[in-house]
Design a protein around this motif. Structure first.
Motif, PDB file in Angstrom:
ATOM      1  N   ASN A  34       0.852  -1.181   0.000  1.00  0.00           N
ATOM      2  CA  ASN A  34       0.000   0.000   0.000  1.00  0.00           C
ATOM      3  C   ASN A  34       0.898   1.244   0.000  1.00  0.00           C
ATOM      4  O   ASN A  34       1.649   1.468   0.937  1.00  0.00           O
ATOM      5  CB  ASN A  34      -0.881  -0.065   1.267  1.00  0.00           C
ATOM      6  CG  ASN A  34      -1.970   0.966   1.270  1.00  0.00           C
ATOM      7  OD1 ASN A  34      -2.138   1.713   0.302  1.00  0.00           O
ATOM      8  ND2 ASN A  34      -2.714   1.021   2.370  1.00  0.00           N
ATOM      9  N   THR A  55       1.421   5.107   0.248  1.00  0.00           N
ATOM     10  CA  THR A  55       0.746   6.298   0.785  1.00  0.00           C
ATOM     11  C   THR A  55       1.772   7.403   1.067  1.00  0.00           C
ATOM     12  O   THR A  55       2.969   7.144   1.180  1.00  0.00           O
ATOM     13  CB  THR A  55       0.039   5.989   2.126  1.00  0.00           C
ATOM     14  OG1 THR A  55       1.002   5.473   3.046  1.00  0.00           O
ATOM     15  CG2 THR A  55      -1.089   4.981   1.968  1.00  0.00           C
ATOM     16  N   TYR A  93      -0.755  -1.105  -4.526  1.00  0.00           N
ATOM     17  CA  TYR A  93      -1.942  -0.235  -4.480  1.00  0.00           C
ATOM     18  C   TYR A  93      -1.467   1.194  -4.358  1.00  0.00           C
ATOM     19  O   TYR A  93      -0.841   1.566  -3.373  1.00  0.00           O
ATOM     20  CB  TYR A  93      -2.827  -0.588  -3.278  1.00  0.00           C
ATOM     21  CG  TYR A  93      -3.530  -1.911  -3.438  1.00  0.00           C
ATOM     22  CD1 TYR A  93      -2.883  -3.099  -3.118  1.00  0.00           C
ATOM     23  CD2 TYR A  93      -4.826  -1.968  -3.936  1.00  0.00           C
ATOM     24  CE1 TYR A  93      -3.508  -4.310  -3.293  1.00  0.00           C
ATOM     25  CE2 TYR A  93      -5.470  -3.191  -4.106  1.00  0.00           C
ATOM     26  CZ  TYR A  93      -4.805  -4.352  -3.794  1.00  0.00           C
ATOM     27  OH  TYR A  93      -5.416  -5.555  -3.969  1.00  0.00           O
ATOM     28  N   ASN A 134      -2.086   4.575  -3.403  1.00  0.00           N
ATOM     29  CA  ASN A 134      -2.960   5.482  -2.662  1.00  0.00           C
ATOM     30  C   ASN A 134      -2.389   6.885  -2.565  1.00  0.00           C
ATOM     31  O   ASN A 134      -2.714   7.636  -1.644  1.00  0.00           O
ATOM     32  CB  ASN A 134      -3.281   4.894  -1.283  1.00  0.00           C
ATOM     33  CG  ASN A 134      -4.337   3.796  -1.422  1.00  0.00           C
ATOM     34  OD1 ASN A 134      -5.412   4.039  -1.965  1.00  0.00           O
ATOM     35  ND2 ASN A 134      -4.017   2.589  -0.993  1.00  0.00           N
TER      36      ASN A 134
HETATM   37  C1  LIG Z   1      -3.816   1.936   2.418  1.00  0.00           C
HETATM   38  O1  LIG Z   1      -3.577   2.919   3.407  1.00  0.00           O
HETATM   39  C2  LIG Z   1      -4.601   3.903   3.470  1.00  0.00           C
HETATM   40  C3  LIG Z   1      -4.150   4.971   4.454  1.00  0.00           C
HETATM   41  O2  LIG Z   1      -3.710   4.380   5.654  1.00  0.00           O
HETATM   42  C4  LIG Z   1      -5.907   3.265   3.868  1.00  0.00           C
HETATM   43  O3  LIG Z   1      -6.936   4.229   3.879  1.00  0.00           O
HETATM   44  C5  LIG Z   1      -6.251   2.180   2.852  1.00  0.00           C
HETATM   45  O4  LIG Z   1      -7.390   1.470   3.250  1.00  0.00           O
HETATM   46  C6  LIG Z   1      -5.092   1.203   2.680  1.00  0.00           C
HETATM   47  N1  LIG Z   1      -5.406   0.324   1.557  1.00  0.00           N
HETATM   48  C7  LIG Z   1      -5.142  -0.985   1.578  1.00  0.00           C
HETATM   49  C8  LIG Z   1      -5.474  -1.741   0.334  1.00  0.00           C
HETATM   50  O5  LIG Z   1      -4.637  -1.536   2.539  1.00  0.00           O
END
Ligand SMILES: *[C@@H]1O[C@H](CO)[C@@H](O)[C@H](O)[C@H]1NC(C)=O
Ligand SMILES: *[C@@H]1O[C@H](CO)[C@@H](O)[C@H](O)[C@H]1NC(C)=O
Ligand SMILES: *[C@@H]1O[C@H](CO)[C@@H](O)[C@H](O)[C@H]1NC(C)=O
Ligand SMILES: *[C@@H]1O[C@H](CO)[C@@H](O)[C@H](O)[C@H]1NC(C)=O
Ligand SMILES: *[C@@H]1O[C@H](CO)[C@@H](O)[C@H](O)[C@H]1NC(C)=O
Length: 539
Positions: A31, A33, A71, A73
């Motif tokens: 993930n 971010t 992913y 984000n």
């Molecule tokens: C990735 O991190 C974001 C921010 O912490 C969160 O909102 C999101 O659900 C996460 N996505 C996954 C696929 O884990």
């Protein structure tokens, strides 16, 4: 008796490789971010992978399949690339702008990489939009398969040590500085595994450890050393080296080295020091080598690096050689491919330059400063979409023309054996990387390369790696066997230079079009630009 025979026979088949077993799979969900990081003690915006800065380490074994679902984000497109992972027959997954569509914000993309016939120490990094200045990088380890001999005893620990220069300026500001046509300023600090003066490595007295040092920074050559300890060099970017002992090592940007360090000193804590080389201002950062039975915290002066300039570094580079009798990823010795006996089919001379184009700072190779297009070149090639790039848009030799912009692609034949000379007429150390390949660094020296420079080539045990430095007003020559079909990025690892055009693509082409030479486009490939709406499904 039956049972024993059954077991023994199966074992034999496995040992002989007769049981068709697929190479193992390792799965990663990442993930990406933005988040707060404190590398220098103050809050900064960084790029995190699963909340981590630097990103998680990839641990793998030769031939493993790495299934990495990324992913994005971030509120903008993102791509990861894999420095030193050869992506055999599969440049689609290389993760640079010319091969792979960016992952749109809020979307994911699954890389399916195989670390085919590779061992050693590498790293991954974000390739777009100057993201590399914000993090998103991490270490890649590829271990030898269990039955392949490694030319040193199993170490008691195996640490990744990511070193690099660092800015306390947001990467978007740095990108804007470059977009406005200015040069990158000098960095504020150096980091070791994401921290300045705060990382510690714990060792047990008497034991030996492997340190995999990669320079993941943006531009500076760094010197690495440990107070009171020697380092035995054992591996460089996937090759086992002649095991030479050094008290410090110059690591140019984008390069990776493995050293063995024995905790053979009195039980206390010692400085690990990293400092810039060849800069007017000297930046230094430390970490701690902590003995588990330590009686004393660090003391004494921080060990200083070499003060001698380029000659020291060049001598060290020339002393790094392949151990011809050691095994690499396969059981046969690394020296069994006699690169020095193969006839060269083509010589390419690449000269880098820095200049202004339309009053903006740019960097070029053979006068061409690369500009990306809206469509990855590999996809344009695959779908036969015209008007995106032209093979031959960068010459084989310096042209001495004023610098100009183009989407530069050099054509090359599959199975050719080429000699590439990097000529540096500038006063900075350069670092060049070629995706999809390793190459033999057959020579480097001061001055301008001429055919007579070949007389001093090392045609026996040159190091075989994927990133090489070129000293100021010097040349470096490499030999490369073009055995990997695809569209491959040739770039400066000096990140502002790469961003402002000092790169191009080498299209290694086979007219046969067989999947023995190159895989089909992955089913899940993202499609963008003029390739949007095409289909990846085979008919
Ligand atoms: C990735 O991190 C974001 C921010 O912490 C969160 O909102 C999101 O659900 C996460 N996505 C996954 C696929 O884990
Ligand atoms: C996105 O992730 C899903 C699994 O969560 C996977 O099936 C899909 O192939 C991924 N998308 C791409 C483009 O790789
Ligand atoms: C090279 O590798 C061989 C085989 O593992 C080993 O025995 C030898 O000590 C190594 N030589 C050097 C100089 O590192
Ligand atoms: C880390 O320590 C070195 C050596 O003492 C010092 O020069 C440098 O400023 C320190 N860096 C930071 C970011 O505190
Ligand atoms: C290389 O070229 C020389 C001279 O043309 C020739 O004699 C030799 O057989 C060639 N070697 C190989 C390995 O092709």
């Amino acid at each position: 008796m039956m049972v024993a025979c059954y077991f023994w026979c199966v074992l034999q088949l496995v040992v002989l490789g007769l049981v068709a077993s697929e190479d193992p799979y390792r799965y990663f969900n990442w993930n990406i971010t933005y988040g707060d990081i404190y590398p220098l003690g103050l809050k900064q915006q960084g790029i995190l992978i699963n909340g981590q800065f630097p990103g998680p380490e990839i641990y793998s074994v030769t031939n493993d399949n790495l299934i990495i679902n990324v992913y994005n984000n971030l509120p903008e497109p993102f791509l990861l690339s894999w420095n030193g992972i050869q992506q055999r027959r599969n440049s689609f997954q290389d993760g640079v702008y010319g091969t792979t569509c960016p992952i749109p914000p809020g979307k994911n993309y699954t890389y399916k990489l195989q670390v085919k016939d590779q061992i050693g120490s590498f790293f991954y990094f974000p390739s777009l939009a100057f993201h590399k200045a914000a993090g998103g990088f991490g270490a890649i380890k590829i271990l030898s398969r269990p039955r392949i001999p490694v030319p040193f005893p199993d170490p008691s620990g195996d640490f990744s040590v990511l070193i690099g220069d660092w800015y306390n300026i947001n990467h978007k500001t740095l990108k804007a500085v470059l977009d406005y046509g200015h040069k990158l300023p000098f960095p504020q600090a150096l980091l070791i595994n994401g921290r300045a003066n705060a990382t510690s490595f714990t060792v047990e007295q008497g034991k030996t450890y492997r340190l995999r040092i990669s320079n993941v920074g943006l531009q500076n050559t760094l010197n690495f050393r440990i107070q009171g300890h020697k380092m035995k060099l054992v591996e460089v970017e996937g090759i086992h080296t002649v095991q030479t002992t050094y008290s410090s090592i110059d690591v140019h940007v984008g390069q990776s080295y493995s050293v063995l360090v024995t905790a053979d000193q009195p039980a206390q804590d010692y400085y690990i020091a990293v400092s810039t080389r060849f800069t007017k201002k000297l930046l230094t950062t430390t970490a701690i080598l902590h003995y588990s039975n330590s009686q004393r915290s660090v003391s004494g002066p921080i060990p200083s690096g070499p003060t001698a300039q380029f000659d020291w570094s060049l001598n060290q580079a020339q002393s790094i050689r392949t151990n011809l009798t050691a095994s690499g990823p396969r059981p046969n010795p690394q020296g069994s491919y006699h690169y020095g006996l193969i006839n060269i089919s083509r010589t390419i001379i690449l000269e880098s330059s820095a200049s202004q184009v339309q009053r903006k700072q740019r960097y070029a190779v053979n006068s061409v400063s690369f500009i990306p297009t809206d469509t990855p070149l590999k996809l344009a090639d695959y779908f036969k979409i015209g008007g995106v790039f032209q093979v031959g848009s960068i010459p084989d030799m310096p042209s001495r023309k004023p610098m100009y912009l183009d989407t530069s692609v050099m054509g090359a034949d599959f199975r050719a054996f080429v000699e590439i000379v990097f000529q540096n007429r500038e006063s900075i150390v350069q670092s060049w990387h070629i995706d999809g390949y390793s190459f033999w660094v057959v020579g480097m020296d001061g001055g301008v390369w001429t055919p007579a420079s070949r007389n001093q080539y090392n045609l026996r045990d040159a190091v075989y790696r994927c990133t090489t430095q070129v000293y100021p007003k010097s040349w470096t020559a490499i030999y490369m066997a073009l055995d990997n079909v695809g569209m491959w990025n040739v770039r400066s690892e000096f990140w502002a230079r790469q961003y402002l055009g000092q790169q191009f693509y080498m299209r290694v082409y086979s007219p046969v079009g067989s999947i023995r030479d190159e895989y089909l486009i992955p089913d899940n490939a993202l499609l963008c630009g003029k390739a949007a709406g095409r289909t990846t499904k085979s008919p």
